[in-house]
Scaffold this motif. Sequence first.
Motif, PDB file in Angstrom:
ATOM      1  N   ALA A 150       0.828  -1.207   0.000  1.00  0.00           N
ATOM      2  CA  ALA A 150       0.000   0.000   0.000  1.00  0.00           C
ATOM      3  C   ALA A 150       0.860   1.254   0.000  1.00  0.00           C
ATOM      4  CB  ALA A 150      -0.931  -0.005   1.209  1.00  0.00           C
ATOM      5  N   LEU A 151       1.984   1.189   0.729  1.00  0.00           N
ATOM      6  CA  LEU A 151       2.863   2.356   0.801  1.00  0.00           C
ATOM      7  C   LEU A 151       3.621   2.560  -0.504  1.00  0.00           C
ATOM      8  CD1 LEU A 151       4.313   1.987   4.395  1.00  0.00           C
ATOM      9  CD2 LEU A 151       2.953   3.885   3.567  1.00  0.00           C
ATOM     10  N   ILE A 152       3.980   1.434  -1.133  1.00  0.00           N
ATOM     11  CA  ILE A 152       4.774   1.517  -2.362  1.00  0.00           C
ATOM     12  C   ILE A 152       3.898   1.942  -3.547  1.00  0.00           C
ATOM     13  CG2 ILE A 152       6.040   0.108  -4.044  1.00  0.00           C
ATOM     14  CD1 ILE A 152       6.994  -1.574  -1.609  1.00  0.00           C
ATOM     15  N   ALA A 153       2.630   1.533  -3.518  1.00  0.00           N
ATOM     16  CA  ALA A 153       1.756   1.705  -4.678  1.00  0.00           C
ATOM     17  C   ALA A 153       1.774   3.099  -5.317  1.00  0.00           C
ATOM     18  CB  ALA A 153       0.326   1.299  -4.318  1.00  0.00           C
ATOM     19  N   PRO A 154       1.540   4.179  -4.540  1.00  0.00           N
ATOM     20  CA  PRO A 154       1.477   5.496  -5.197  1.00  0.00           C
ATOM     21  C   PRO A 154       2.778   5.838  -5.912  1.00  0.00           C
ATOM     22  CG  PRO A 154       0.798   5.646  -2.896  1.00  0.00           C
ATOM     23  CD  PRO A 154       1.372   4.287  -3.089  1.00  0.00           C
ATOM     24  N   ASN A 155       3.900   5.535  -5.252  1.00  0.00           N
ATOM     25  CA  ASN A 155       5.213   5.811  -5.809  1.00  0.00           C
ATOM     26  C   ASN A 155       5.447   4.991  -7.074  1.00  0.00           C
ATOM     27  OD1 ASN A 155       7.786   6.668  -6.131  1.00  0.00           O
ATOM     28  ND2 ASN A 155       8.653   5.512  -4.441  1.00  0.00           N
ATOM     29  N   ALA A 156       5.098   3.690  -6.990  1.00  0.00           N
ATOM     30  CA  ALA A 156       5.300   2.789  -8.123  1.00  0.00           C
ATOM     31  C   ALA A 156       4.464   3.232  -9.321  1.00  0.00           C
ATOM     32  CB  ALA A 156       4.940   1.365  -7.717  1.00  0.00           C
ATOM     33  N   LYS A 157       3.246   3.721  -9.026  1.00  0.00           N
ATOM     34  CA  LYS A 157       2.357   4.176 -10.083  1.00  0.00           C
ATOM     35  C   LYS A 157       3.022   5.292 -10.894  1.00  0.00           C
ATOM     36  CE  LYS A 157      -2.012   5.911  -9.597  1.00  0.00           C
ATOM     37  NZ  LYS A 157      -3.177   6.142  -8.711  1.00  0.00           N
ATOM     38  N   GLN A 158       3.629   6.238 -10.164  1.00  0.00           N
ATOM     39  CA  GLN A 158       4.315   7.345 -10.835  1.00  0.00           C
ATOM     40  C   GLN A 158       5.478   6.844 -11.669  1.00  0.00           C
ATOM     41  OE1 GLN A 158       5.557  10.276  -8.021  1.00  0.00           O
ATOM     42  NE2 GLN A 158       3.509  11.136  -7.777  1.00  0.00           N
ATOM     43  N   LYS A 159       6.273   5.922 -11.080  1.00  0.00           N
ATOM     44  CA  LYS A 159       7.459   5.421 -11.772  1.00  0.00           C
ATOM     45  C   LYS A 159       7.069   4.704 -13.063  1.00  0.00           C
ATOM     46  CE  LYS A 159      11.207   5.626  -8.708  1.00  0.00           C
ATOM     47  NZ  LYS A 159      11.444   5.122  -7.368  1.00  0.00           N
ATOM     48  N   ILE A 160       5.993   3.888 -12.955  1.00  0.00           N
ATOM     49  CA  ILE A 160       5.551   3.150 -14.135  1.00  0.00           C
ATOM     50  C   ILE A 160       5.096   4.127 -15.217  1.00  0.00           C
ATOM     51  CG2 ILE A 160       3.759   1.589 -15.021  1.00  0.00           C
ATOM     52  CD1 ILE A 160       3.973   0.169 -12.238  1.00  0.00           C
ATOM     53  N   ALA A 161       4.354   5.147 -14.804  1.00  0.00           N
ATOM     54  CA  ALA A 161       3.878   6.152 -15.756  1.00  0.00           C
ATOM     55  C   ALA A 161       5.058   6.826 -16.450  1.00  0.00           C
ATOM     56  CB  ALA A 161       3.014   7.183 -15.036  1.00  0.00           C
ATOM     57  N   LEU A 162       6.105   7.116 -15.660  1.00  0.00           N
ATOM     58  CA  LEU A 162       7.298   7.768 -16.209  1.00  0.00           C
ATOM     59  C   LEU A 162       7.979   6.858 -17.223  1.00  0.00           C
ATOM     60  CD1 LEU A 162       9.198  10.245 -15.989  1.00  0.00           C
ATOM     61  CD2 LEU A 162      10.522   8.926 -14.343  1.00  0.00           C
ATOM     62  N   GLN A 163       8.107   5.562 -16.861  1.00  0.00           N
ATOM     63  CA  GLN A 163       8.739   4.600 -17.763  1.00  0.00           C
ATOM     64  C   GLN A 163       7.979   4.512 -19.079  1.00  0.00           C
ATOM     65  OE1 GLN A 163      11.581   3.093 -17.620  1.00  0.00           O
ATOM     66  NE2 GLN A 163      12.053   3.951 -15.610  1.00  0.00           N
ATOM     67  N   LEU A 164       6.644   4.496 -18.974  1.00  0.00           N
ATOM     68  CA  LEU A 164       5.824   4.403 -20.179  1.00  0.00           C
ATOM     69  C   LEU A 164       6.042   5.624 -21.063  1.00  0.00           C
ATOM     70  CD1 LEU A 164       2.471   2.941 -18.780  1.00  0.00           C
ATOM     71  CD2 LEU A 164       4.216   1.776 -20.156  1.00  0.00           C
ATOM     72  N   ARG A 165       6.141   6.802 -20.411  1.00  0.00           N
ATOM     73  CA  ARG A 165       6.358   8.036 -21.175  1.00  0.00           C
ATOM     74  C   ARG A 165       7.702   8.005 -21.885  1.00  0.00           C
ATOM     75  NH1 ARG A 165       4.886  11.684 -17.138  1.00  0.00           N
ATOM     76  NH2 ARG A 165       6.890  12.732 -17.135  1.00  0.00           N
ATOM     77  N   LYS A 166       8.710   7.541 -21.128  1.00  0.00           N
ATOM     78  CA  LYS A 166      10.054   7.440 -21.697  1.00  0.00           C
ATOM     79  C   LYS A 166      10.033   6.527 -22.913  1.00  0.00           C
ATOM     80  CE  LYS A 166      13.336   8.012 -17.884  1.00  0.00           C
ATOM     81  NZ  LYS A 166      14.064   7.171 -16.920  1.00  0.00           N
TER      82      LYS A 166
END
Lengths: 304, 267
Positions: free
Chosen positions: A284-300
């Motif tokens: 639960a704690l990791i989720a918000p952070n991971a969501k952002q990272k995944i979004a960034l990776q997809l953008r890259k």
Amino acid sequence: MSDFLTVGIVQTALEIGLIYSLIALSLFISYSILNICDLSTDGCYTLGSAVGAMVTIAGHPLLAIPAAMLSGVCSGFVTALLQTRFGVESILAGIIVNTGLYTINLAVMEFSANVSIFGTDTVFSIVKNISENEVWQNWSKLILLAVIIALICFAIHWFLGTRLGLSIRATGDSPAMVRASSINPAFTITVGLCISNSFTGLAGCLIAQYNKSTNITIGTGMVTIALASLVIGETISGKRKMPVRIACVVFGSCLYRFIISLALRLNVPTEAFKLVSALIVAVALIAPNAKQKIALQLRKRAQG
Amino acid sequence: MLKIEKIEKTFNKGTVNEKIALCGVSLTLEDGDFATVVGSNGAGKSTLFNAIAGSFFPDSGIIELDGKNITFTPEHVRSREIGRLFQDPLMGTAPNMTIEENLSVAYLRASKGQKGIFSRTGKKEKQFFREQLALLNMGLEDRMENPVGLLSGGQRQALTLLMATVVTPKILMLDEHTAALDPATAEKVMDLTKKIVRDRKITCLMVTHNMHQALDAGNRTLMMDGGRIVFDVKGERRSGMTVDDLLRKFAENAGAQLDNDRILLSN
């Protein structure tokens, strides 16, 4: 419902989830609103259940509720006193109170590690006996809990809109602003912690009456569970308005119990439960952070 | 009227980090005075502000506000009568609360216990907030339900200014409150400040590193160095002064050049 998830399992998960949501709401006030890590939760919860159980055994199941809440207020007051008047770091203040409460809880339970409530009514049995109707007999516990939690949620929402409530919110949101606007942070922190711990005490009382027993270790790890529920709730609600945030905390708590029930059904051994809890909190704690990272990776990836 | 008599403050007394921050500062501000304060970093400007606001208590000396000794009055009690703005626009407001809620908190100072702590912000007050916000000319009156965190630095600083003055304070203390804003916004906030201070006749102390502003705004200029007020000018003498005069004065009094690269020589 399939065989895997019976109505009974969902019902129990909801009932326990609603009781535990009180602790999550308590942390919502201390952690999310006041920005204070109050680690006295474990002890305060046990205190509430011990006081609740003893008053119930004495034959006053209804009186047990305000008594347990009052015991929570006292615990919160001491935690607040340590940090506001004596300058103890808030985390340490919570730990000190938590440690001290162990002995006090034992004393309340007349120095026995277990207390059983038999032969006397509980709030649940009182409500259950209102009607002979079979549906009511089955669902009265859940309905009673839902009503209590709904009342508490409304009360919190109403309170946070009052002058005192706004002052408490400001205390956690911007210490510099509070100092510049005639609010005494010592006072708002004290009121906030008293209120939040009264909910923890209430949760303890309800669980004692629900289980018809309590023991000295009932509170162990409770702060983690409540934090997990809170984080799940806050992750779902995001930065929405206050009523949504409060509702999501309750929802988060129920969801957490639901996940635990699933784990139970999957025959995870009870010894592994604390690990499962910790994992859920971590996810639960990791989720918000991971969501952002995944979004960034997809953008890259989309770019290159 | 603010009267400060020989206040002294030493931080970390008796250690190698001992720092004499204020050494015998005396200052009297008449009602309606608007004094600008200049001086290099570490001169004691912010320490003086903190002492007046009550962030700490001075080692010795007396602070009086309107004839009342407030030397040891707790900060939150003093802040009923002292408005304060910081350099950081993020400091003066609560980001997760709405504009209206922020104003309500600031407006608590108005109700000296007449209204219950459980009362809510009424329609009348909301209308009052809306009117006040409209005066800022930033369109904030239509965004009262927005969290303050969504506003720009300039908007937040303007809102903080409004919050500090929504209940007219006996003194308004501005600690480089436009330094972190872009030039256009800084000018706008400064104009607002001047207007509010003038219209409401608020006694005001303002730290600035803009030498032009130091002479342009207000009716009095104080220069601090090494925890002392080394130069105090007002009236005709002040209106005849140029930025160069001020810099020369500084060199004379402090025995050093103003060596702070944040000091702006003009506007």
